[in-house]
Design an enzyme around this catalytic site. Structure first.
Site, mmCIF file in Angstrom:
data_model
loop_
_atom_site.group_PDB
_atom_site.id
_atom_site.type_symbol
_atom_site.label_atom_id
_atom_site.label_comp_id
_atom_site.label_asym_id
_atom_site.label_seq_id
_atom_site.Cartn_x
_atom_site.Cartn_y
_atom_site.Cartn_z
ATOM 1 N N PHE A 169 79.497 -18.486 81.572
ATOM 2 C CA PHE A 169 80.207 -19.178 80.251
ATOM 3 C C PHE A 169 79.394 -19.009 78.837
ATOM 4 C CE2 PHE A 169 80.376 -22.495 83.840
ATOM 5 C CZ PHE A 169 81.640 -22.079 84.421
ATOM 6 N N HIS A 170 78.810 -17.591 78.729
ATOM 7 C CA HIS A 170 78.175 -17.231 77.616
ATOM 8 C C HIS A 170 78.672 -16.171 76.922
ATOM 9 C CE1 HIS A 170 74.322 -18.760 80.026
ATOM 10 N NE2 HIS A 170 75.029 -19.892 79.958
ATOM 11 N N PRO A 171 79.980 -16.244 76.559
ATOM 12 C CA PRO A 171 80.572 -15.154 75.430
ATOM 13 C C PRO A 171 79.866 -14.942 74.249
ATOM 14 C CG PRO A 171 82.095 -17.028 75.836
ATOM 15 C CD PRO A 171 81.138 -17.131 76.525
#
Length: 545
Positions: free
Chosen positions: A477-479
């Site tokens: 969850f680190h875009p």
């Protein structure tokens, strides 16, 4: 045209902030501190009036829930052997800081010094450290590295697990030293994660920065308000067109519009407004206002490889979850003392290490969890379990985000392109080897760890391990990076070093999408730093205008 509730139709706002997430809440606070500035914040999600937004373990119920999550999905990923992944993004004030892991992680000094070396003046480690500290209230107290008295509370974990202490000893036996703080510029070693909590409650960006100042008469927040596109007078942004309760409205802005909707949302708005790759826009039926190939390109993310072990002689969250008695005590312990498993972040212990000794700095991050499950939203396994989730912090792979049409209800095309380079596949294989080496350390012998995923049948060979990585890998969850900062000479750049959209007036992007390269760790705290620095630049530029 019907009046937009909560918005003065006869007034031009000084600042319109699109998105009340990790960045937007800080912008709202800082820009409205001067009562002369009229600030409007537009949030497509809702209010955080659900208990699971505030109990730390609530991420288990929020991720994948349309009440809290936009529920995006990636395209089928070749590097993941054809799998498509859920791609969570927060759908609420506070944005993803309302559903994330709560881990306070700045990254490494080298991350920001690299940005400076790219020509981005003012973005080196020494430049950005004051902006991290500006909003800190850190349990370690004031020091060269940390500050107290700010809005963002940072605390240690409020629950302990014997198995995590044993894992930390095992890491030390493999040459990975224990350290006290990941956030001093070099995060190599093992440490318990510091978390964005206050006395056992999640401390989101909305809780810290937005809600305490909503009484300011010059600050307006409108939720469940979708921005269709930007309005322009020539090449200057003059406002936004929004959809609210089925009606379309235009909000005027005489100062600056700031996009803070994240690496997915900000790209969607830019592209729907005619700013982006010309072929993508035409295919979506959008007239090209300004061709910018970088809008939606350069997508970077951390792929986590969730390596799971069955344990013996161990207490983990799995047994607690499946015992009615223990689950009941868990609720009592939280209600009375704000302690125990309900205060848990998804990961408690972190380990940073180099994939090879010759690396300049740590490029792998382990999230160690005293639990196991097939995927978020599924029940925990019935056996005592330990998850050692490892990420390549500095991936070479680059993906893309693009709209499918001008309809804001069409979910975007998201293709992270994981494991698309030989180097990323090699690092993935090596990361599994390192996890296996730690699991075989003497400190864990009494727990008899048995590899459940990817499984003992996968040999320690690059090709087999890379394929296994494709089978078990998922987003953490680190875009970032889809509207990157860069020099005007960089055709892929979207914003300059002051976060102004290149070639357009009155428009900035201030969120994780502006990172030229991903930071070496969890990305929420760097996003908040970007917002703090961005707000300072916006106000400074306004004074000099």
């Amino acid at each position: 045209m019907p009046r937009l509730a909560g918005v003065d139709a006869d007034v031009e706002y000084d600042y319109v902030v699109v998105g009340a997430g990790s960045a937007g809440c800080i912008l709202a606070n800082r820009l409205s501190a001067d009562p002369k500035n009229r600030v409007l914040v537009l949030e497509a999600g809702g209010r955080d009036n659900w208990v699971w937004f505030h109990i730390p373990a609530g991420y288990l119920f929020a991720i994948g829930n349309p009440r809290a999550d936009w529920c995006f999905r990636t395209e089928a990923e070749p590097g993941l052997n054809g799998r498509s992944l859920a791609y969570p993004r927060g759908k609420v004030i506070g944005g993803s800081s309302a559903i994330n892991a709560m881990i306070y992680m700045r990254g490494q000094a080298g991350d920001y010094d690299h940005w400076r070396q790219l020509g981005l003046t003012g973005w080196g480690w020494d430049d950005v450290l004051p902006y991290f500290k500006k909003h800190e209230d850190h349990f370690l107290g004031a020091s060269d590295a940390h500050a107290v008295g700010g809005e963002l509370r940072i605390e240690p974990p409020r629950v302990k697990w014997e198995i995590l202490e044993a894992y930390r000893e095992a890491a030390a036996e493999r040459g990975i030293a224990a350290i006290d703080d990941f956030n001093c510029g070099d995060n190599a070693g093992s440490c318990y994660f510091h978390v964005n909590q206050r006395r056992g409650l999640r401390w989101s960006s909305a809780t810290a920065f937005l809600k305490p100042v909503l009484s300011r008469p010059n600050l307006h927040l409108l939720t469940e308000c979708h921005v269709e596109k930007l309005a322009f007078e020539g090449t200057r942004a003059s406002g936004v067109t929004v959809r609210h309760k089925g009606a379309t409205h235009t909000v005027r802005c005489r100062g600056e519009v700031t996009l803070s909707s994240g690496s997915i949302g900000s790209v969607e708005i830019l592209q729907r407004s005619g700013i982006g790759p010309a072929d993508v826009l035409r295919q979506a039926g959008v007239e090209v206002l300004r061709e910018m190939p970088g809008v939606g390109a350069n997508l970077q993310d951390h792929l986590q490889l969730r390596i799971i072990y069955k344990l013996s002689n161990a207490r983990t969250m799995n047994e607690t979850y499946h015992s009615l008695v223990r689950r009941g005590w868990m609720g009592v312990e939280y209600a009375l003392f704000r302690r125990g498993p309900l205060t848990m972040a998804p990961s408690q212990l972190g380990v940073f290490v180099r994939s090879e000794p010759e690396r300049e700095r740590a490029n792998l991050q382990f999230h160690i969890q005293p639990l196991s499950l097939d995927k978020f939203g599924d029940p925990l396994h019935r056996f005592p379990g330990l998850t050692t989730s490892v990420c390549n912090l500095q991936p070479e792979s680059r993906g893309m985000v693009r709209i499918r049409s001008a309809d804001l209800h069409d979910k975007p095309f998201i293709a992270p392109n994981y494991l698309s380079t030989e180097e990323d596949r090699r690092v993935a294989a090596q990361s599994i080897r390192i996890a296996r080496q730690i699991a075989r350390a003497p400190a864990l012998d009494r727990y008899r760890p048995e590899e459940f995923l990817p499984g003992p049948g996968v040999p320690d060979e690059d090709e087999a391990l890379a394929k296994a990585a494709g089978d078990i890998g998922t987003t953490i969850f680190h875009p970032v990076g889809t509207a990157k900062m860069g020099l005007a000479s960089d055709r892929g750049a979207v914003v300059d070093e002051r976060l102004r959209v290149i070639g357009l007036g009155g428009l900035r992007v201030v969120d994780a999408s502006v990172m030229p390269t991903i930071t070496s760790g969890n990305t929420n705290s760097p996003t908040m730093m970007i917002a703090e620095k961005g707000a300072s630049m916006i106000l400074e530029d306004a004074r000099q205008a």
